[in-house]
Design a protein around this motif. Sequence first.
Motif, PDB file in Angstrom:
ATOM      1  N   ASP A  85       0.830  -1.214   0.000  1.00  0.00           N
ATOM      2  CA  ASP A  85       0.000   0.000   0.000  1.00  0.00           C
ATOM      3  C   ASP A  85       0.857   1.254   0.000  1.00  0.00           C
ATOM      4  O   ASP A  85       0.515   2.255  -0.635  1.00  0.00           O
ATOM      5  N   ASP A  86       1.988   1.214   0.741  1.00  0.00           N
ATOM      6  CA  ASP A  86       2.896   2.362   0.769  1.00  0.00           C
ATOM      7  C   ASP A  86       3.450   2.638  -0.629  1.00  0.00           C
ATOM      8  O   ASP A  86       3.531   3.785  -1.077  1.00  0.00           O
ATOM      9  N   ILE A  87       3.838   1.571  -1.313  1.00  0.00           N
ATOM     10  CA  ILE A  87       4.397   1.714  -2.656  1.00  0.00           C
ATOM     11  C   ILE A  87       3.348   2.294  -3.609  1.00  0.00           C
ATOM     12  O   ILE A  87       3.636   3.204  -4.390  1.00  0.00           O
ATOM     13  N   LYS A  88       2.132   1.778  -3.512  1.00  0.00           N
ATOM     14  CA  LYS A  88       1.064   2.262  -4.391  1.00  0.00           C
ATOM     15  C   LYS A  88       0.725   3.723  -4.095  1.00  0.00           C
ATOM     16  O   LYS A  88       0.470   4.505  -5.019  1.00  0.00           O
ATOM     17  N   THR A  89       0.704   4.086  -2.815  1.00  0.00           N
ATOM     18  CA  THR A  89       0.417   5.477  -2.440  1.00  0.00           C
ATOM     19  C   THR A  89       1.512   6.395  -2.940  1.00  0.00           C
ATOM     20  O   THR A  89       1.253   7.475  -3.485  1.00  0.00           O
ATOM     21  N   PHE A  90       2.759   5.963  -2.770  1.00  0.00           N
ATOM     22  CA  PHE A  90       3.890   6.761  -3.239  1.00  0.00           C
ATOM     23  C   PHE A  90       3.802   6.956  -4.749  1.00  0.00           C
ATOM     24  O   PHE A  90       3.981   8.065  -5.260  1.00  0.00           O
ATOM     25  N   GLU A  91       3.523   5.872  -5.463  1.00  0.00           N
ATOM     26  CA  GLU A  91       3.451   5.944  -6.924  1.00  0.00           C
ATOM     27  C   GLU A  91       2.342   6.895  -7.363  1.00  0.00           C
ATOM     28  O   GLU A  91       2.528   7.705  -8.284  1.00  0.00           O
ATOM     29  N   LYS A  92       1.194   6.820  -6.700  1.00  0.00           N
ATOM     30  CA  LYS A  92       0.064   7.683  -7.044  1.00  0.00           C
ATOM     31  C   LYS A  92       0.412   9.159  -6.846  1.00  0.00           C
ATOM     32  O   LYS A  92       0.098  10.013  -7.680  1.00  0.00           O
ATOM     33  N   ASP A  93       1.087   9.461  -5.724  1.00  0.00           N
ATOM     34  CA  ASP A  93       1.458  10.845  -5.427  1.00  0.00           C
ATOM     35  C   ASP A  93       2.614  11.330  -6.303  1.00  0.00           C
ATOM     36  O   ASP A  93       2.707  12.520  -6.624  1.00  0.00           O
ATOM     37  N   TYR A  94       3.494  10.396  -6.669  1.00  0.00           N
ATOM     38  CA  TYR A  94       4.709  10.766  -7.401  1.00  0.00           C
ATOM     39  C   TYR A  94       4.441  11.059  -8.869  1.00  0.00           C
ATOM     40  O   TYR A  94       4.964  12.035  -9.428  1.00  0.00           O
ATOM     41  N   LYS A  95       3.610  10.228  -9.489  1.00  0.00           N
ATOM     42  CA  LYS A  95       3.374  10.393 -10.927  1.00  0.00           C
ATOM     43  C   LYS A  95       2.646  11.707 -11.221  1.00  0.00           C
ATOM     44  O   LYS A  95       1.698  12.074 -10.536  1.00  0.00           O
ATOM     45  N   ASP A  96       3.138  12.419 -12.230  1.00  0.00           N
ATOM     46  CA  ASP A  96       2.614  13.728 -12.633  1.00  0.00           C
ATOM     47  C   ASP A  96       2.892  14.823 -11.596  1.00  0.00           C
ATOM     48  O   ASP A  96       2.250  15.874 -11.622  1.00  0.00           O
ATOM     49  N   SER A  97       3.823  14.555 -10.688  1.00  0.00           N
ATOM     50  CA  SER A  97       4.179  15.558  -9.680  1.00  0.00           C
ATOM     51  C   SER A  97       5.371  16.389 -10.163  1.00  0.00           C
ATOM     52  O   SER A  97       6.050  16.041 -11.131  1.00  0.00           O
ATOM     53  N   ALA A  98       5.638  17.488  -9.447  1.00  0.00           N
ATOM     54  CA  ALA A  98       6.793  18.323  -9.768  1.00  0.00           C
ATOM     55  C   ALA A  98       8.080  17.535  -9.556  1.00  0.00           C
ATOM     56  O   ALA A  98       9.066  17.708 -10.291  1.00  0.00           O
ATOM     57  N   GLU A  99       8.082  16.648  -8.562  1.00  0.00           N
ATOM     58  CA  GLU A  99       9.263  15.823  -8.278  1.00  0.00           C
ATOM     59  C   GLU A  99       9.562  14.891  -9.444  1.00  0.00           C
ATOM     60  O   GLU A  99      10.711  14.747  -9.858  1.00  0.00           O
ATOM     61  N   GLU A 100       8.523  14.268  -9.984  1.00  0.00           N
ATOM     62  CA  GLU A 100       8.729  13.367 -11.118  1.00  0.00           C
ATOM     63  C   GLU A 100       9.236  14.152 -12.324  1.00  0.00           C
ATOM     64  O   GLU A 100      10.110  13.676 -13.066  1.00  0.00           O
ATOM     65  N   LEU A 101       8.692  15.345 -12.535  1.00  0.00           N
ATOM     66  CA  LEU A 101       9.113  16.164 -13.670  1.00  0.00           C
ATOM     67  C   LEU A 101      10.603  16.479 -13.589  1.00  0.00           C
ATOM     68  O   LEU A 101      11.334  16.363 -14.588  1.00  0.00           O
ATOM     69  N   GLU A 102      11.079  16.847 -12.402  1.00  0.00           N
ATOM     70  CA  GLU A 102      12.501  17.149 -12.223  1.00  0.00           C
ATOM     71  C   GLU A 102      13.347  15.904 -12.432  1.00  0.00           C
ATOM     72  O   GLU A 102      14.429  15.965 -13.034  1.00  0.00           O
ATOM     73  N   ASP A 103      12.857  14.767 -11.934  1.00  0.00           N
ATOM     74  CA  ASP A 103      13.585  13.507 -12.126  1.00  0.00           C
ATOM     75  C   ASP A 103      13.642  13.134 -13.607  1.00  0.00           C
ATOM     76  O   ASP A 103      14.654  12.620 -14.092  1.00  0.00           O
ATOM     77  N   LEU A 104      12.552  13.377 -14.330  1.00  0.00           N
ATOM     78  CA  LEU A 104      12.513  13.066 -15.759  1.00  0.00           C
ATOM     79  C   LEU A 104      13.491  13.945 -16.528  1.00  0.00           C
ATOM     80  O   LEU A 104      14.236  13.457 -17.392  1.00  0.00           O
ATOM     81  N   LYS A 105      13.519  15.230 -16.208  1.00  0.00           N
ATOM     82  CA  LYS A 105      14.452  16.150 -16.875  1.00  0.00           C
ATOM     83  C   LYS A 105      15.894  15.728 -16.610  1.00  0.00           C
ATOM     84  O   LYS A 105      16.723  15.695 -17.526  1.00  0.00           O
ATOM     85  N   SER A 106      16.190  15.387 -15.360  1.00  0.00           N
ATOM     86  CA  SER A 106      17.550  14.971 -15.006  1.00  0.00           C
ATOM     87  C   SER A 106      17.927  13.683 -15.723  1.00  0.00           C
ATOM     88  O   SER A 106      19.044  13.540 -16.239  1.00  0.00           O
ATOM     89  N   ALA A 107      16.986  12.733 -15.750  1.00  0.00           N
ATOM     90  CA  ALA A 107      17.255  11.454 -16.407  1.00  0.00           C
ATOM     91  C   ALA A 107      17.458  11.646 -17.907  1.00  0.00           C
ATOM     92  O   ALA A 107      18.332  11.008 -18.510  1.00  0.00           O
ATOM     93  N   TYR A 108      16.673  12.516 -18.509  1.00  0.00           N
ATOM     94  CA  TYR A 108      16.782  12.779 -19.948  1.00  0.00           C
ATOM     95  C   TYR A 108      18.168  13.325 -20.290  1.00  0.00           C
ATOM     96  O   TYR A 108      18.805  12.881 -21.257  1.00  0.00           O
ATOM     97  N   VAL A 109      18.639  14.270 -19.482  1.00  0.00           N
ATOM     98  CA  VAL A 109      19.950  14.867 -19.736  1.00  0.00           C
ATOM     99  C   VAL A 109      21.066  13.861 -19.445  1.00  0.00           C
ATOM    100  O   VAL A 109      22.000  13.695 -20.229  1.00  0.00           O
ATOM    101  N   GLU A 110      20.946  13.181 -18.315  1.00  0.00           N
ATOM    102  CA  GLU A 110      21.977  12.208 -17.912  1.00  0.00           C
ATOM    103  C   GLU A 110      22.087  11.079 -18.936  1.00  0.00           C
ATOM    104  O   GLU A 110      23.189  10.624 -19.260  1.00  0.00           O
ATOM    105  N   CYS A 111      20.950  10.627 -19.455  1.00  0.00           N
ATOM    106  CA  CYS A 111      20.933   9.504 -20.395  1.00  0.00           C
ATOM    107  C   CYS A 111      21.007   9.961 -21.855  1.00  0.00           C
ATOM    108  O   CYS A 111      20.909   9.134 -22.775  1.00  0.00           O
ATOM    109  N   GLU A 112      21.153  11.266 -22.041  1.00  0.00           N
ATOM    110  CA  GLU A 112      21.267  11.854 -23.381  1.00  0.00           C
ATOM    111  C   GLU A 112      20.129  11.414 -24.304  1.00  0.00           C
ATOM    112  O   GLU A 112      20.332  11.087 -25.474  1.00  0.00           O
TER     113      GLU A 112
END
Length: 255
Positions: free
Chosen positions: A111-138
Motif C-alpha cells: 500500500d505504501d508503494i502504491k500510495t507513493f506511486e500515485k502521489d509521485y506520478k505527474d508531480s513536480a518531483e517526477e518532472l525534475e527527475d525526468l528532466k535529469s534522467a533525460y539529460v543524464e541519459c542523453e
Amino acid sequence: MPSLLETCRELFGSDDLYEILGVKKESSNKDVKKGYHKVSLKVHPDRVSPEEKEEATKKFQALGRVYSTLSDENKRGVYDDTGEVDDENDVTQDRDWSDYWRLLFKKVSVDDIKTFEKDYKDSAEELEDLKSAYVECEGDMDKIIDTVMCATIEDEPRFAKILKLLIKKKEVPDFPSFSKEGKAKKTARKRKHEAEAEEAEMESKKLGLDGDSSLKALIQKKQQSREEAANDFFSQLEAKYAKPKKNSAKSKRKK
C-alpha cells in the motif's frame, strides 16, 4: 571500546558526523533522520552479502551511535560547540542497534508503494527527475525508463510528450537519440520490458513470494542494471513512510 569519532575515522574516513550522514550542520532533525535512514540502508546487515556482513555490521552500529548523538538536542549542542562526543557518559554504546533502527523505521508495504506511486506520478518531483534522467541519459528512452522511479513502458508516451514540450521551450537539449529514435528500437524496448515483467512475476510465484515481496521483485527486476537507483527508490519510500512503531516503543519502555 574506541571512541565514536575514532570509530568513524576508521570506518568512514571522517569524524564529521554530519558528513557521514550526508547532511549539513544546520539540517533539521527530520533531515538528519532521513540522512541516517538512507545511509544505514546501504550497510544494513540484512541487505548485504555474507562476505560484507561483518564490515557492514560495524558501520551500521556506528551509524546508530552517530544518529543517537545528533538526534539528542543536548549531545548535538555539545558536538556543535566543541566537535567532541562524550563517550564516557554514553549509555547507548551497548544498545541493540537493529532493534533501535526498526523502532524508527517501519517496513514498506504494498500500500505504501502504491500510495507513493500515485502521489509521485505527474508531480513536480517526477518532472525534475525526468528532466535529469533525460539529460543524464542523453535522450535514451531505455535508460530514462529504467532511471525514473516507478516508471514502466506505459509511461513512455507521457514522458515523450513532456520531453517534446521541454525541448520546444529549450529547457533541455534536443538529443538525436530521442527525437530521431526509430520504430524498431521502440518495439524492441516494449518487448524487453514485457519479458522482464513476466520473468519477474514467474520467479516470484515460483519462490512463493507474497504480494509485498513480489511487487518489490518486479520493481528491482526492471531496474536490475540500475542497482543504485533501485536501492534509492526503496530508501526514499522507507524514509517517506518511516514512522515510529508506537506500540513497540511502549512495550520497550515497560521492560
